[in-house]
Enzyme design. Structure first.
Site, PDB file in Angstrom:
ATOM      1  N   ALA A   1       0.828  -1.203   0.000  1.00 39.11           N
ATOM      2  CA  ALA A   1       0.000   0.000   0.000  1.00 39.11           C
ATOM      3  C   ALA A   1       0.862   1.253   0.000  1.00 39.11           C
ATOM      4  O   ALA A   1       0.654   2.176  -0.799  1.00 39.11           O
ATOM      5  CB  ALA A   1      -0.933  -0.009   1.205  1.00 39.11           C
TER       6      ALA A   1
ATOM      7  N   LEU B   1       2.653   1.735  -3.277  1.00 40.47           N
ATOM      8  CA  LEU B   1       1.718   2.232  -4.290  1.00 40.47           C
ATOM      9  C   LEU B   1       1.496   3.729  -4.128  1.00 40.47           C
ATOM     10  O   LEU B   1       1.652   4.501  -5.090  1.00 40.47           O
ATOM     11  CB  LEU B   1       0.388   1.485  -4.175  1.00 40.47           C
ATOM     12  CG  LEU B   1      -0.762   2.060  -5.006  1.00 40.47           C
ATOM     13  CD1 LEU B   1      -0.479   1.921  -6.495  1.00 40.47           C
ATOM     14  CD2 LEU B   1      -2.083   1.402  -4.631  1.00 40.47           C
ATOM     15  N   TYR B   2       1.141   4.163  -2.927  1.00 38.52           N
ATOM     16  CA  TYR B   2       0.807   5.572  -2.733  1.00 38.52           C
ATOM     17  C   TYR B   2       2.009   6.480  -2.977  1.00 38.52           C
ATOM     18  O   TYR B   2       1.870   7.556  -3.587  1.00 38.52           O
ATOM     19  CB  TYR B   2       0.249   5.794  -1.322  1.00 38.52           C
ATOM     20  CG  TYR B   2      -1.023   5.032  -1.059  1.00 38.52           C
ATOM     21  CD1 TYR B   2      -2.018   4.933  -2.024  1.00 38.52           C
ATOM     22  CD2 TYR B   2      -1.227   4.381   0.166  1.00 38.52           C
ATOM     23  CE1 TYR B   2      -3.186   4.226  -1.782  1.00 38.52           C
ATOM     24  CE2 TYR B   2      -2.395   3.671   0.408  1.00 38.52           C
ATOM     25  CZ  TYR B   2      -3.363   3.591  -0.576  1.00 38.52           C
ATOM     26  OH  TYR B   2      -4.518   2.881  -0.334  1.00 38.52           O
ATOM     27  N   ARG B   3       3.185   6.074  -2.538  1.00 35.67           N
ATOM     28  CA  ARG B   3       4.364   6.894  -2.790  1.00 35.67           C
ATOM     29  C   ARG B   3       4.693   6.940  -4.276  1.00 35.67           C
ATOM     30  O   ARG B   3       5.072   7.991  -4.809  1.00 35.67           O
ATOM     31  CB  ARG B   3       5.557   6.352  -1.998  1.00 35.67           C
ATOM     32  CG  ARG B   3       5.451   6.545  -0.491  1.00 35.67           C
ATOM     33  CD  ARG B   3       5.098   7.970  -0.090  1.00 35.67           C
ATOM     34  NE  ARG B   3       5.440   8.225   1.299  1.00 35.67           N
ATOM     35  CZ  ARG B   3       5.050   9.303   1.975  1.00 35.67           C
ATOM     36  NH1 ARG B   3       4.283  10.202   1.380  1.00 35.67           N
ATOM     37  NH2 ARG B   3       5.402   9.477   3.235  1.00 35.67           N
TER      38      ARG B   3
END
Length: 204
Positions: free
Chosen positions: A162, A165-167
């Site tokens: 997660a 992905l966000y970074r």
């Protein structure tokens, strides 16, 4: 857009989910949520009324990923809606920002016009093949809000799928090590400007 789930399974494809369709698939979606988050069995029964209520909120939209087989099983789901002052998540984040020392002007600027990416979950058997990225792109396309906000559990060194992905998508910190009422785990609140330009470099 198509992404590979596993060598042994057919390629899942993305579908926009109406409120009616999500309600119909709610047991599937919540099973993915419980498995992906590592929650105990039975959590889905407590979450079902909340997810059902969320579909009624202004700006709600949802995306899923299904396998192209006769029963078209759901293997991933994401949804969100327009944030508003009366919502529990908004109030929690507002209080957290204030306790962190942020002034009212900053708090208002963060929470004045945003899309809350409320849920994004991929079945463990389908993780690691780009579905999270594809779901995020699909969900955030053409959103009218100024920013998108989300919360995710803190992990050491941001070392899980997660966080990666966000970074990689360019999400930056809004609030760190925040504990929501009713959950002992620390969370991070992350944000990104809209419109969501996928070709821009990540923040880090």
């Amino acid at each position: 857009m198509r992404t590979v789930a596993t060598d042994a399974e057919p390629t899942p494809y993305l579908v926009d989910l109406s409120a009616r369709e999500l309600r119909r698939r709610l047991p599937e979606a919540l099973a993915i949520y419980v498995e992906a988050m590592g929650y105990p069995q039975g959590t889905e029964y407590h979450r079902a009324p909340m997810w059902s209520e969320h579909v009624l909120r202004p700006g709600w939209c949802a995306v899923g990923a299904v396998l192209p087989t006769p029963d078209s099983p759901l293997v991933a789901v994401a949804y969100g809606y327009r944030g508003a002052r009366h919502q529990w998540w908004h109030q929690q984040v507002r209080d957290g920002l204030r306790r962190s020392g942020a002034d009212d002007e900053y708090v208002d600027s963060v929470l004045s016009d945003y899309f809350e990416l409320t849920e994004l979950h991929v079945s463990p058997r389908a993780q690691g093949h780009g579905l999270g990225r594809a779901l995020t792109r699909r969900l955030l396309r053409d959103r009218p809000e100024r920013t998108v906000l989300l919360s995710t559990p803190e992990v050491e060194n941001e070392n899980n799928r997660a966080w990666r992905l966000y970074r990689s998508l360019g999400f930056g910190d809004v609030l760190r090590d925040f504990t929501f009422a009713g959950d002992r785990r620390p969370f991070a609140v992350l944000g990104h400007a809209l419109p969501f330009e996928m070709d821009e470099p990540p923040n880090r």
